[in-house]
Design an enzyme around this catalytic site. Structure first.
Site, PDB file in Angstrom:
ATOM      1  N   ARG A  37    -109.052   7.026 -19.236  1.00 20.04           N
ATOM      2  CA  ARG A  37    -108.950   8.801 -19.271  1.00 20.04           C
ATOM      3  C   ARG A  37    -108.950   9.148 -18.004  1.00 20.04           C
ATOM      4  O   ARG A  37    -108.169  10.179 -17.814  1.00 20.04           O
ATOM      5  CB  ARG A  37    -110.397   9.330 -19.963  1.00 20.04           C
ATOM      6  CG  ARG A  37    -110.218   9.034 -21.512  1.00 20.04           C
ATOM      7  CD  ARG A  37    -111.269   9.897 -22.255  1.00 20.04           C
ATOM      8  NE  ARG A  37    -111.165   9.932 -23.421  1.00 20.04           N
ATOM      9  CZ  ARG A  37    -112.154   9.978 -24.361  1.00 20.04           C
ATOM     10  NH1 ARG A  37    -113.395  10.061 -24.122  1.00 20.04           N
ATOM     11  NH2 ARG A  37    -111.873   9.920 -25.864  1.00 20.04           N
ATOM     12  N   LYS A 197    -112.532   7.437 -44.683  1.00 18.82           N
ATOM     13  CA  LYS A 197    -113.040   8.620 -45.689  1.00 18.82           C
ATOM     14  C   LYS A 197    -112.068   9.681 -45.921  1.00 18.82           C
ATOM     15  O   LYS A 197    -111.089  10.202 -44.778  1.00 18.82           O
ATOM     16  CB  LYS A 197    -114.061   9.185 -45.027  1.00 18.82           C
ATOM     17  CG  LYS A 197    -115.535   8.500 -45.056  1.00 18.82           C
ATOM     18  CD  LYS A 197    -116.524   9.393 -44.540  1.00 18.82           C
ATOM     19  CE  LYS A 197    -117.910   8.854 -44.523  1.00 18.82           C
ATOM     20  NZ  LYS A 197    -118.879   9.874 -43.408  1.00 18.82           N
ATOM     21  N   GLY A 345    -108.371   6.585 -32.123  1.00 22.35           N
ATOM     22  CA  GLY A 345    -108.609   5.417 -31.288  1.00 22.35           C
ATOM     23  C   GLY A 345    -108.417   4.200 -32.041  1.00 22.35           C
ATOM     24  O   GLY A 345    -108.026   3.099 -31.537  1.00 22.35           O
ATOM     25  N   GLY A 368    -109.978  13.816 -32.300  1.00 24.01           N
ATOM     26  CA  GLY A 368    -110.552  15.019 -32.799  1.00 24.01           C
ATOM     27  C   GLY A 368    -109.544  15.979 -32.691  1.00 24.01           C
ATOM     28  O   GLY A 368    -109.208  16.590 -33.796  1.00 24.01           O
TER      29      GLY A 368
HETATM   30  P1  AMP Z   1    -111.572   6.489 -39.725  1.00 27.63           P
HETATM   31  O1  AMP Z   1    -112.656   6.529 -38.261  1.00 27.63           O
HETATM   32  O2  AMP Z   1    -111.740   7.437 -40.463  1.00 27.63           O
HETATM   33  O3  AMP Z   1    -110.023   6.402 -39.069  1.00 27.63           O
HETATM   34  O4  AMP Z   1    -112.018   5.157 -40.166  1.00 27.63           O
HETATM   35  C1  AMP Z   1    -111.628   3.814 -39.332  1.00 27.63           C
HETATM   36  C2  AMP Z   1    -112.684   2.759 -40.132  1.00 27.63           C
HETATM   37  O5  AMP Z   1    -112.215   2.764 -41.213  1.00 27.63           O
HETATM   38  C3  AMP Z   1    -112.331   1.403 -39.699  1.00 27.63           C
HETATM   39  O6  AMP Z   1    -113.726   1.061 -38.956  1.00 27.63           O
HETATM   40  C4  AMP Z   1    -112.151   0.508 -40.712  1.00 27.63           C
HETATM   41  O7  AMP Z   1    -112.854  -0.712 -40.636  1.00 27.63           O
HETATM   42  C5  AMP Z   1    -112.439   1.242 -41.975  1.00 27.63           C
HETATM   43  N1  AMP Z   1    -111.524   0.809 -43.160  1.00 27.63           N
HETATM   44  C6  AMP Z   1    -110.477   0.912 -43.248  1.00 27.63           C
HETATM   45  N2  AMP Z   1    -110.155   0.445 -44.490  1.00 27.63           N
HETATM   46  C7  AMP Z   1    -111.340   0.000 -45.026  1.00 27.63           C
HETATM   47  C8  AMP Z   1    -111.514  -0.544 -46.311  1.00 27.63           C
HETATM   48  N3  AMP Z   1    -110.727  -0.884 -47.193  1.00 27.63           N
HETATM   49  N4  AMP Z   1    -112.766  -0.636 -46.497  1.00 27.63           N
HETATM   50  C9  AMP Z   1    -113.803  -0.308 -45.704  1.00 27.63           C
HETATM   51  N5  AMP Z   1    -113.711   0.125 -44.533  1.00 27.63           N
HETATM   52  C10 AMP Z   1    -112.387   0.372 -44.059  1.00 27.63           C
END
Ligand code: AMP
Length: 390
Positions: A37, A197, A345, A368
Site C-alpha cells: 500500500r 458467502k 485480496g 470493500g
Molecule cells: P470471500 O472473502 O467471500 O471472497 O471468500 C473467500 C473464501 O472463500 C476463501 O477463504 C475460500 O477458501 C473460501 N471458499 C471458496 N470456495 C469455498 C468452498 N467451496 N467451500 C468453502 N470455502 C470456500
C-alpha cells in the site's frame, strides 16, 4: 459527473494534503509485513513533489477506536516511506493541532500525520475536526481508494473546507477502470464471482447481472444456488436463509447466470485430502473447488470476452489441491487479452500464485470499496470529489 485529477491542479509552492491508504498489515512486533500500500501511493507523492509542492500525508491504521494506541502509530510507515522515496519523511506527533501546525512542510518536504483514527471525530465525520484538517493545507488530494466507501472527515468532511480537491493518480486509475467496466464495458463483458458467502455479494450479483453478458459463479457461494435449484449439496457450505433469495436471483438472471456443473469434493477440508471429481455432490462430502468440466465451460466464456470482472476465488484456493479452479481461471483471464478488473485480496493472491499479475489490466487496491462500486453503490469519497468540482 467526474472528479478533478491531481494533474489538473497547480501545485507549485502549494501545501497539498494527500489522503493515502497506509493501513498496512503489521506483525505482532510492529513490523510491516507488506509495504504494497505504501508503494501504491508513491506515484502520487512523487508527482506532487516534482510539481513543487510540500506534501502532508494522512492515513488511518487499524482500529484504535478514537484513542492513541502506540502499537498503531504510523511511525514505522514513515521510516519505510522514507526508504522508498529516498528522502526524509517527518513524523507528526498527531494529525491536528498546534504541534502539527508548527511543522508543516515547505516545498519538497514530506510530513506524515499520525493515525487519523486516534481521534474518534475522524470516523464521525465531525465538522470541527474536518476544519482542523483542512486548515493544514492549500489543496486536497484523495488517493485512498480503499477508504472511499467510508464517509469520514479525511475522505469526505474536510473537502467542504478546502479550496480545491482532486483524485490522486491511484484513485483516478481505480475509478477509471471500475467505471468503464460497469458503465461502458467492451463486450462481451463477463463476470466471475466466487468466495464464501452469497450474502456478502447479493448487491454485486444484482447490479452486475444488469451489466454483464455472462455471470459465472464459483466458490462456496455456488452451493446455495445449487440447493435453490433442488440439487443435493452434501456437506458443502450453504446459507440456508439465502436459498429463497438465490432462487429469485436465478430467475432474474436467466441464462446469464452460470453455475458449476461438476465439483472437486472431499470428506474434510485439509491439505492433500483425498478428493474426487463428481457432477453432483453426494451426501457426506463437501464441494471445495469447481471441477474440470466447469473450468472448461468458464474458460470458453472468458476466452471470448472483451471485459472480465472478477471477485472471489472458485474454491478453497489456500489449500491445494482445491486451488486448481481458481488458478486455471486466473490463467484464462490473463490469456484472454480482455480488459480485466480484479478486486478482493483473495483473487489477487490467486492471480499472483498463478504468476499472471502482469497480464491483468487492473487489480483493485480496495476490497470493500471495489465491491461496493461493483454493486452500483456510490462511494462517498468519490462523490465528495465530484461535488467539489462543481
Ligand atoms: P470471500 O472473502 O467471500 O471472497 O471468500 C473467500 C473464501 O472463500 C476463501 O477463504 C475460500 O477458501 C473460501 N471458499 C471458496 N470456495 C469455498 C468452498 N467451496 N467451500 C468453502 N470455502 C470456500
Amino acid at each position: 459527473m467526474s472528479t478533478l485529477s491531481i494533474r489538473d491542479l497547480d501545485l507549485s509552492g502549494k501545501r497539498v494534503f494527500i489522503r493515502v491508504d497506509f493501513n498496512v498489515p503489521l506483525a505482532p512486533g510492529g513490523e510491516i509485513t507488506s509495504d504494497k500500500r505504501i508503494r501504491a501511493s508513491l506515484p502520487t507523492i512523487r508527482y506532487a513533489l516534482d510539481k513543487g509542492a510540500g506534501v502532508i500525508l494522512a492515513s488511518h491504521l487499524g482500529r484504535p477506536k478514537g484513542k492513541p494506541i502506540p502499537e498503531l502509530s504510523l511511525r514505522p510507515v514513515s521510516l519505510r516511506l522514507a526508504e522508498l522515496l529516498g528522502r526524509p519523511v517527518e513524523m507528526a506527533p498527531d494529525c491536528v493541532g498546534p504541534a502539527v501546525e508548527a511543522m508543516l512542510p515547505a516545498v519538497g518536504e514530506v510530513l506524515l500525520l499520525e493515525n487519523l483514527r486516534f481521534h474518534a471525530e475522524e470516523e464521525k465525520n465531525d465538522p470541527a475536526f474536518s476544519k482542523q484538517l483542512a486548515r493544514l493545507c492549500d489543496v486536497y488530494v484523495n488517493d485512498a481508494f480503499g477508504s472511499a466507501h467510508r464517509a469520514h472527515s479525511s475522505t469526505v468532511g474536510m473537502i467542504a473546507y478546502v479550496k480545491q480537491a482532486a483524485a490522486g493518480l491511484l484513485m483516478e486509475k481505480e475509478i477509471e477502470y471500475l467505471t468503464k467496466a460497469v458503465k461502458n464495458p467492451a463486450r462481451p463483458c463477463v463476470a466471475i464471482l466466487g468466495g464464501a458467502k452469497v450474502s456478502d455479494k447479493i448487491d454485486v450479483i444484482q447490479n452486475l447481472m444488469k451489466v454483464v453478458d455472462k455471470l459465472m459463479i464459483g466458490g462456496a457461494m455456488a452451493y446455495t444456488f445449487l440447493r435453490a435449484r433442488g440439487e443435493g449439496t452434501g456437506k458443502s457450505l450453504v446459507e440456508e436463509d439465502k436459498i429463497d433469495l438465490a432462487r429469485e436471483l436465478m430467475a432474474e438472471a436467466g441464462s446469464k447466470l452460470m453455475l458449476p456443473v461438476d465439483h472437486v469434493v472431499a470428506a474434510e477440508l485439509k491439505a492433500g485430502a483425498e478428493s474426487k471429481v463428481v457432477d453432483k455432490v453426494p451426501d457426506g462430502l463437501m464441494g471445495l473447488d469447481i471441477g474440470p468440466k466447469t473450468i472448461a465451460a468458464y474458460e470458453q466464456v472468458i476466452s471470448g470476452a472483451k471485459t472480465v470482472i472478477w471477485n472471489g476465488p472458485m474454491g478453497v484456493f489456500e489449500t491445494p489441491p482445491f486451488d486448481r479452479g481458481t488458478v486455471a481461471l486466473a490463467k484464462a483471464v490473463a490469456a484472454s487479452g480482455a480488459v480485466s478488473v480484479v478486486g478482493g485480496g483473495d483473487s489477487e493472491k490467486a492471480i499472483k500464485s498463478a504468476g499472471v499479475a502482469d497480464k491483468i489490466s487492473h487489480i483493485s487496491t480496495g476490497g470493500g470499496a471495489s465491491l461496493e462500486f461493483l454493486a452500483g453503490i456510490e462511494l462517498p469519497g468519490v462523490a465528495a470529489l465530484e461535488v467539489s468540482r462543481k
